[in-house]
Design a protein around this motif. Structure first.
Motif, PDB file in Angstrom:
ATOM      1  N   LEU A 325       0.885  -1.164   0.000  1.00 29.33           N
ATOM      2  CA  LEU A 325       0.000   0.000   0.000  1.00 29.33           C
ATOM      3  C   LEU A 325       0.924   1.216   0.000  1.00 29.33           C
ATOM      4  O   LEU A 325       1.655   1.459   0.958  1.00 29.33           O
ATOM      5  CB  LEU A 325      -0.913   0.002   1.219  1.00 29.33           C
ATOM      6  CG  LEU A 325      -2.060   1.011   1.210  1.00 29.33           C
ATOM      7  CD1 LEU A 325      -3.085   0.670   0.132  1.00 29.33           C
ATOM      8  CD2 LEU A 325      -2.745   1.082   2.578  1.00 29.33           C
ATOM      9  N   ASP A 328       0.512   7.325  -1.492  1.00 31.07           N
ATOM     10  CA  ASP A 328      -0.650   8.065  -1.967  1.00 31.07           C
ATOM     11  C   ASP A 328      -1.957   7.286  -1.822  1.00 31.07           C
ATOM     12  O   ASP A 328      -3.019   7.803  -2.151  1.00 31.07           O
ATOM     13  CB  ASP A 328      -0.448   8.461  -3.436  1.00 31.07           C
ATOM     14  CG  ASP A 328      -0.268   7.249  -4.339  1.00 31.07           C
ATOM     15  OD1 ASP A 328       0.182   6.194  -3.852  1.00 31.07           O
ATOM     16  OD2 ASP A 328      -0.590   7.355  -5.536  1.00 31.07           O
ATOM     17  N   GLU A 329      -1.881   6.061  -1.311  1.00 27.40           N
ATOM     18  CA  GLU A 329      -3.069   5.225  -1.154  1.00 27.40           C
ATOM     19  C   GLU A 329      -3.481   5.057   0.302  1.00 27.40           C
ATOM     20  O   GLU A 329      -4.522   4.451   0.593  1.00 27.40           O
ATOM     21  CB  GLU A 329      -2.808   3.832  -1.761  1.00 27.40           C
ATOM     22  CG  GLU A 329      -2.481   3.868  -3.250  1.00 27.40           C
ATOM     23  CD  GLU A 329      -1.908   2.569  -3.765  1.00 27.40           C
ATOM     24  OE1 GLU A 329      -1.995   2.315  -4.978  1.00 27.40           O
ATOM     25  OE2 GLU A 329      -1.351   1.787  -2.942  1.00 27.40           O
ATOM     26  N   GLN A 330      -2.688   5.589   1.216  1.00 28.44           N
ATOM     27  CA  GLN A 330      -2.864   5.286   2.628  1.00 28.44           C
ATOM     28  C   GLN A 330      -4.247   5.653   3.185  1.00 28.44           C
ATOM     29  O   GLN A 330      -4.882   4.851   3.876  1.00 28.44           O
ATOM     30  CB  GLN A 330      -1.787   5.992   3.458  1.00 28.44           C
ATOM     31  CG  GLN A 330      -0.399   5.438   3.271  1.00 28.44           C
ATOM     32  CD  GLN A 330      -0.275   4.008   3.765  1.00 28.44           C
ATOM     33  OE1 GLN A 330      -0.848   3.633   4.779  1.00 28.44           O
ATOM     34  NE2 GLN A 330       0.471   3.203   3.033  1.00 28.44           N
ATOM     35  N   ASP A 332      -7.008   6.604   1.435  1.00 30.48           N
ATOM     36  CA  ASP A 332      -8.144   6.268   0.572  1.00 30.48           C
ATOM     37  C   ASP A 332      -8.492   4.792   0.599  1.00 30.48           C
ATOM     38  O   ASP A 332      -9.544   4.386   0.090  1.00 30.48           O
ATOM     39  CB  ASP A 332      -7.851   6.680  -0.882  1.00 30.48           C
ATOM     40  CG  ASP A 332      -7.728   8.178  -1.038  1.00 30.48           C
ATOM     41  OD1 ASP A 332      -8.371   8.901  -0.251  1.00 30.48           O
ATOM     42  OD2 ASP A 332      -6.974   8.632  -1.921  1.00 30.48           O
ATOM     43  N   HIS A 333      -7.603   3.984   1.152  1.00 35.14           N
ATOM     44  CA  HIS A 333      -7.838   2.538   1.154  1.00 35.14           C
ATOM     45  C   HIS A 333      -7.532   1.961   2.535  1.00 35.14           C
ATOM     46  O   HIS A 333      -6.807   0.977   2.677  1.00 35.14           O
ATOM     47  CB  HIS A 333      -6.976   1.870   0.079  1.00 35.14           C
ATOM     48  CG  HIS A 333      -7.308   2.328  -1.304  1.00 35.14           C
ATOM     49  ND1 HIS A 333      -8.350   1.808  -2.039  1.00 35.14           N
ATOM     50  CD2 HIS A 333      -6.741   3.291  -2.083  1.00 35.14           C
ATOM     51  CE1 HIS A 333      -8.412   2.409  -3.214  1.00 35.14           C
ATOM     52  NE2 HIS A 333      -7.454   3.322  -3.262  1.00 35.14           N
ATOM     53  N   GLY A 338      -3.107  -3.311   0.313  1.00 33.62           N
ATOM     54  CA  GLY A 338      -2.591  -2.865  -0.969  1.00 33.62           C
ATOM     55  C   GLY A 338      -2.802  -3.862  -2.093  1.00 33.62           C
ATOM     56  O   GLY A 338      -3.660  -4.744  -2.032  1.00 33.62           O
ATOM     57  N   GLN A 403     -11.214  -2.356  -7.169  1.00 34.94           N
ATOM     58  CA  GLN A 403     -10.007  -1.688  -7.644  1.00 34.94           C
ATOM     59  C   GLN A 403      -8.757  -2.567  -7.520  1.00 34.94           C
ATOM     60  O   GLN A 403      -7.663  -2.130  -7.843  1.00 34.94           O
ATOM     61  CB  GLN A 403      -9.793  -0.381  -6.872  1.00 34.94           C
ATOM     62  CG  GLN A 403     -10.862   0.673  -7.138  1.00 34.94           C
ATOM     63  CD  GLN A 403     -10.646   1.900  -6.274  1.00 34.94           C
ATOM     64  OE1 GLN A 403     -10.966   1.927  -5.084  1.00 34.94           O
ATOM     65  NE2 GLN A 403     -10.064   2.928  -6.879  1.00 34.94           N
ATOM     66  N   PHE A 405      -7.600  -3.912  -4.636  1.00 36.55           N
ATOM     67  CA  PHE A 405      -6.950  -3.843  -3.331  1.00 36.55           C
ATOM     68  C   PHE A 405      -7.379  -5.041  -2.476  1.00 36.55           C
ATOM     69  O   PHE A 405      -8.539  -5.422  -2.457  1.00 36.55           O
ATOM     70  CB  PHE A 405      -7.290  -2.535  -2.611  1.00 36.55           C
ATOM     71  CG  PHE A 405      -6.600  -1.334  -3.200  1.00 36.55           C
ATOM     72  CD1 PHE A 405      -5.389  -0.896  -2.692  1.00 36.55           C
ATOM     73  CD2 PHE A 405      -7.158  -0.666  -4.282  1.00 36.55           C
ATOM     74  CE1 PHE A 405      -4.743   0.196  -3.242  1.00 36.55           C
ATOM     75  CE2 PHE A 405      -6.520   0.430  -4.846  1.00 36.55           C
ATOM     76  CZ  PHE A 405      -5.306   0.865  -4.330  1.00 36.55           C
TER      77      PHE A 405
END
Length: 516
Positions: A325, A328-330, A332-333, A338, A403, A405
């Motif tokens: 992960l 920039d994904e921390q 939002d997800h 990840g 997506q 994840f």
């Protein structure tokens, strides 16, 4: 044929090209790459002089220290196989691993010598092959420093092939007995190269290793930094000290570290006067692993480290790193570990019949990595269970969102993760069940703000017997590592333990009842 992609060859390369650069240090010792290389060769020669042959296993028991790094390099140079043992384990647990691995030598730190002395009669090791470091050498032990001083600093002429074993990494199992995951030199090199690629690490980085060097996490990152020719700082305290670690990050100009959420929480809870007085601006990459971190924890970490970029990884000793992960994904997800990263291939989520489940549904997670382990030592049955063709599983249950994840849902084996340590209920249950007053027992992990999960035991006493939580604690204290011991005990009737029709304990249902 000798492969150039071993830990030992990496140290030798940097000893030639940047001999005076600091390769590794802890609070007591500092090693340049030239010194590291020479000591690794001396130790390799000393072990071979003791009659060890390439392929023999060497058990290692120590707290975090620089010696781990020179021992790993020495064993790789001699073609010997490392068997790192968790320093938290008790005597019977250590004895089982050494016996199962058929270790031919044992290198032990002074502070853990008494534990080994208590089990020596049970171990398959010749008296002359017990090596001791950290203080004056006691009777019955070989002095680590004396052996190194007496051996030549030229590399022994031992051929090491890419597929040769580098280490047996013992992991807990659902049967209550640890399993030795076989990891090769090639697997070590590949995971190091991919780790450097994904994290953007270079020889200019300085990595702080806090996680135990007997664990896969610190081993993987130590190999990565060594192959790059970067600097490794080892936190050599016996237990985590949040203020000391924070000061080390500032003083040593550390650019990367890997911690579990509990470690970050403990640092964040320090007084503002401590945190604000330190220059943490060089810390650029931060990894959180082994357990999920909450949104508020992530935001606080980024505030504490103004230039920090936060990563999360999911992996295992067996498969290596599987998902990442990215920074920039921390936010939002949240709750996700990840997606696949370079070298991990497509993830398959399979149902009980081996069919892939659709997105949103739960299946057993199988990964295909270029650096997966080579099976379990002397355990072909468990090796076969771990693989579906080239795909590897450690029994984790997960779902994939639209997506791509991955969200971990549960452990197939009901594994508990407490403070970053993997704990299997069956191992704790077997110790408690041996108590003469215990008729039945079930162990579950309950949510804990500090540790992520805390071990709890539900106990059914034998008719006419009595025992309380203190009696159980005393029993466990003598028989298992502290991180495995229950933090709470509940005494119930047999009817209060949920079971399947075949009599198996339903751990998930029991956990839900206790948590509710």
């Amino acid at each position: 044929m000798t492969t150039l992609l071993t830990l030992a060859e990496s140290v030798a390369t940097h000893a030639r090209t940047q001999p005076q650069k600091i390769g590794a240090r802890d609070s007591k010792r500092t090693l340049s790459y030239a010194e590291w290389d020479a000591r690794a060769s001396r130790l390799a020669n000393a072990l071979l002089r003791l009659g060890l042959q390439p392929g023999d296993r060497v058990a290692l028991l120590a707290y975090n220290c620089v010696e781990w790094l020179e021992i790993y390099a020495a064993l790789a140079r001699a073609g010997l196989v490392a068997v790192p043992i968790n320093f938290r384990l008790k005597g019977p647990e250590v004895a089982y691993i050494v016996q199962h691995a058929e270790a031919q030598a044992f290198i032990v730190q002074e502070d853990l010598r008494a534990l080994v002395d208590g089990i020596r009669a049970e171990l398959p090791i010749a008296p002359a092959r017990y090596l001791h470091f950290g203080a004056d050498t006691p009777a019955g032990w070989q002095g680590y420093e004396a052996l190194i001083a007496a051996a030549p600093a030229t590399a022994p002429k031992v051929g090491v092939k890419p597929k040769d074993l580098f280490a047996l990494m013992y992991t807990s199992g659902t049967t209550g007995r640890p399993k030795g995951a076989m990891r090769s030199h090639e697997g070590n090199a590949l995971i190091a190269l991919v780790t450097a690629l994904e994290f953007g690490l270079t020889r200019d980085d300085t990595g702080l290793l806090v996680m135990p060097l007997c664990h896969a996490n610190s081993l993987y990152f130590s190999v990565t930094f060594t192959m790059l020719g970067a600097t490794i700082v080892v936190d050599d305290r016996k237990s985590f000290d949040p203020e000391a670690v924070l000061r080390t990050l500032a003083r040593e100009h550390v650019t990367f570290t890997s911690l579990v959420p509990t470690h970050y929480i403990m640092m964040l809870d320090l007084p503002d006067a401590v945190k604000q007085g330190l220059d943490l601006s060089r810390v650029g990459k931060l990894l959180v692993s082994s357990a999920p971190a909450r949104k508020e924890t992530k935001l606080a970490i980024l505030q504490l480290f103004p230039n920090g970029r936060l990563f999360e990884l999911y992996g295992s000793t067996e498969a290596g790193w599987v998902t990442i992960l990215r920074p920039d994904e921390q936010l939002d997800h949240l709750g996700s570990v990840g997606r696949e990263w370079a070298g991990s291939g497509p993830i398959r989520l399979l149902d009980i019949d081996g069919n892939e489940v659709p997105d949103g549904e739960v299946g057993e997670l199988y990964s295909r990595t270029a650096y997966a382990f080579d099976g379990y030592w002397k355990n072909p049955e468990k090796t076969q269970e771990a693989f579906s063709g080239p795909w590897c599983s450690v029994g984790d249950m997960a779902r994939r969102d639209e997506q791509g994840f991955i969200h971990l849902v549960d452990r197939k084996s009901n594994m508990i993760i407490s403070g970053g340590e993997n704990i299997y209920p069956s191992e704790v249950e077997s110790v408690l069940a041996a108590h003469p007053a215990v008729q039945d027992v079930a162990v579950v992990g309950l949510p804990d703000a500090k540790w992520g999960e805390a071990v709890h035991a539900v106990i059914v006493l034998r008719p006419g017997q009595s025992a309380d939580a203190q009696a159980m604690e005393n029993w466990c204290r003598e028989r298992m590592a502290g991180f495995k011991r229950p933090r709470g005990y509940r005494f119930v009737s047999e009817a209060e333990i949920p079971r399947t029709a075949t009599g198996k304990i339903q751990h998930r249902l029991l956990r839900d009842r206790m948590a509710g």
